[in-house]
Design an enzyme around this catalytic site. Sequence first.
Site, PDB file in Angstrom:
ATOM      1  N   ASP A   7       0.881  -1.172   0.000  1.00 17.94           N
ATOM      2  CA  ASP A   7       0.000   0.000   0.000  1.00 17.94           C
ATOM      3  C   ASP A   7       0.920   1.224   0.000  1.00 17.94           C
ATOM      4  O   ASP A   7       2.127   1.095  -0.277  1.00 17.94           O
ATOM      5  CB  ASP A   7      -0.961  -0.036   1.206  1.00 17.94           C
ATOM      6  CG  ASP A   7      -0.240   0.033   2.545  1.00 17.94           C
ATOM      7  OD1 ASP A   7       1.016   0.056   2.548  1.00 17.94           O
ATOM      8  OD2 ASP A   7      -0.920   0.071   3.584  1.00 17.94           O
ATOM      9  N   CYS A  64       3.500  -3.520   3.785  1.00 17.64           N
ATOM     10  CA  CYS A  64       2.646  -2.405   4.209  1.00 17.64           C
ATOM     11  C   CYS A  64       3.361  -1.688   5.345  1.00 17.64           C
ATOM     12  O   CYS A  64       4.598  -1.727   5.410  1.00 17.64           O
ATOM     13  CB  CYS A  64       1.238  -2.874   4.564  1.00 17.64           C
ATOM     14  SG  CYS A  64       1.117  -4.085   5.896  1.00 17.64           S
ATOM     15  N   THR A  66       3.211  -2.368   8.586  1.00 17.48           N
ATOM     16  CA  THR A  66       3.684  -3.341   9.575  1.00 17.48           C
ATOM     17  C   THR A  66       3.902  -4.744   9.005  1.00 17.48           C
ATOM     18  O   THR A  66       4.540  -5.572   9.665  1.00 17.48           O
ATOM     19  CB  THR A  66       2.633  -3.494  10.690  1.00 17.48           C
ATOM     20  OG1 THR A  66       1.404  -3.933  10.073  1.00 17.48           O
ATOM     21  CG2 THR A  66       2.398  -2.175  11.421  1.00 17.48           C
ATOM     22  N   MET A  70      -1.227  -7.013   5.450  1.00 18.78           N
ATOM     23  CA  MET A  70      -0.942  -7.782   4.233  1.00 18.78           C
ATOM     24  C   MET A  70      -1.033  -9.287   4.507  1.00 18.78           C
ATOM     25  O   MET A  70      -1.588 -10.046   3.712  1.00 18.78           O
ATOM     26  CB  MET A  70       0.459  -7.438   3.715  1.00 18.78           C
ATOM     27  CG  MET A  70       0.543  -6.108   3.009  1.00 18.78           C
ATOM     28  SD  MET A  70      -0.349  -6.204   1.452  1.00 18.78           S
ATOM     29  CE  MET A  70       0.060  -4.636   0.722  1.00 18.78           C
ATOM     30  N   HIS A  97      10.355 -24.381   7.916  1.00 18.29           N
ATOM     31  CA  HIS A  97       9.339 -25.125   8.668  1.00 18.29           C
ATOM     32  C   HIS A  97       7.926 -24.952   8.125  1.00 18.29           C
ATOM     33  O   HIS A  97       7.116 -25.868   8.239  1.00 18.29           O
ATOM     34  CB  HIS A  97       9.343 -24.687  10.148  1.00 18.29           C
ATOM     35  CG  HIS A  97      10.540 -25.160  10.897  1.00 18.29           C
ATOM     36  ND1 HIS A  97      10.605 -25.156  12.273  1.00 18.29           N
ATOM     37  CD2 HIS A  97      11.741 -25.661  10.464  1.00 18.29           C
ATOM     38  CE1 HIS A  97      11.789 -25.628  12.662  1.00 18.29           C
ATOM     39  NE2 HIS A  97      12.497 -25.935  11.583  1.00 18.29           N
ATOM     40  N   HIS A 132       7.829 -31.478   8.813  1.00 10.66           N
ATOM     41  CA  HIS A 132       7.167 -30.196   8.553  1.00 10.66           C
ATOM     42  C   HIS A 132       6.150 -30.313   7.415  1.00 10.66           C
ATOM     43  O   HIS A 132       5.173 -29.582   7.365  1.00 10.66           O
ATOM     44  CB  HIS A 132       8.199 -29.120   8.240  1.00 10.66           C
ATOM     45  CG  HIS A 132       9.178 -28.932   9.352  1.00 10.66           C
ATOM     46  ND1 HIS A 132       8.799 -28.502  10.599  1.00 10.66           N
ATOM     47  CD2 HIS A 132      10.514 -29.180   9.423  1.00 10.66           C
ATOM     48  CE1 HIS A 132       9.861 -28.459  11.390  1.00 10.66           C
ATOM     49  NE2 HIS A 132      10.912 -28.882  10.695  1.00 10.66           N
TER      50      HIS A 132
END
Length: 145
Positions: A7, A64, A66, A70, A97, A132
């Site tokens: 963004d 974005c 933080t 997203m 993992h 995993h």
Amino acid sequence: MIALASDHAGFAYKEKTKELLTQLQIPYKDFGAHSSEASDYPDFAHAAAVSVSHGECDRGIFICGTGVGMSIVANKHKGVRAAAVESVAAAELARKHNNANVLCFGERLLQWDAAEKIITAFLNTAFEGGRHERRVNKIHSLTSC
Ligand code: RB5
């Protein structure tokens, strides 16, 4: 092919990511934003996540303020495993993992040199498979995504 999305708050780092991918000769598709004018992260995250979900792009890098918004949007899409990370160790483990196929981070939380190392770790680290794999399969088998 790497799907790129941001963004306004992640726009500058998305542009830097494009330069980095060009240097590394890794193709990308830019789903916007196309400027630092205020915009809504779901608009770009949904479009880019669809391209990963449908296999048009193998992986994504979504940025974005933080990385949180997203990642929330990206993880709504079938087959997408997005990880919001703030360290190289988390980026490596998200690949080893979780077989994360979308990297999310925040331009407001990281210096560019740290972001660059995180991107490089995400691109260069392989999924470990083994135990995993069973766990990653359960992500998709026990939910609708
Ligand atoms: C935009 O101000 C900001 O909320 C957005 O970039 C993101 O950090 C949301 O998770």
